[in-house]
Design a protein around this motif. Structure first.
Motif: not given
Length: 132
Positions: A10, A12, A61-62, A66-71, A122
């Motif tokens: 993922y 950005d 990656g939005q 995806a967002d919570p996973y990547r963070r 990211g």
């Protein structure tokens, strides 16, 4: 026999990721397709035709998954993917010369020497070279 054909990372920004993964890391473009509405489908792979049956999808990656996973992965300091290299010290020096930021310099980790870099879109990416 089952083999990995494609995996994804993922990112950005797909266009920025494509430039980083090809121009900086040295991968080659395998697929670069506009799906409409500004959506790109981009895969890269090892240069010079190596590993033709394996591609890396640069996935937008939005989104709510995806967002919570990547963070969480980034905050934990974990790489999202691991790439092998023949000479980690040479790659480390080459990439540093290109301005790549590393969160971990090459160091021994069990059976490998590993380094971790920021891919600018990211993610943390680990490079490894087997010891010996």
């Amino acid at each position: 026999m089952i083999k990995v054909a494609m995996t994804s990372v993922y990112v950005d920004d797909v266009s920025k990721a494509h430039a980083f993964y090809t121009d900086v890391l040295g991968f080659e473009t395998r697929i670069h397709m506009d799906l409409g509405d500004g959506t790109l489908f981009v895969t890269v792979g090892a240069a010079n035709g190596a590993q033709q049956d394996l591609q890396l999808l640069l996935e937008p990656g939005q989104g709510p998954i995806a967002d919570p996973y990547r963070r969480a992965v980034r905050e934990a300091g974990l790489p999202c993917i691991v790439f092998s290299v023949d000479d980690i010290e040479a790659e480390y020096q080459r990439l540093r010369g290109l301005g790549v930021a590393f969160t971990q310099e090459p160091r021994g980790q069990g059976p490998v020497v590993a380094a971790v870099l920021d891919d600018t879109v990211g993610n943390l990416v680990q490079l490894v070279q087997p010891k010996g």
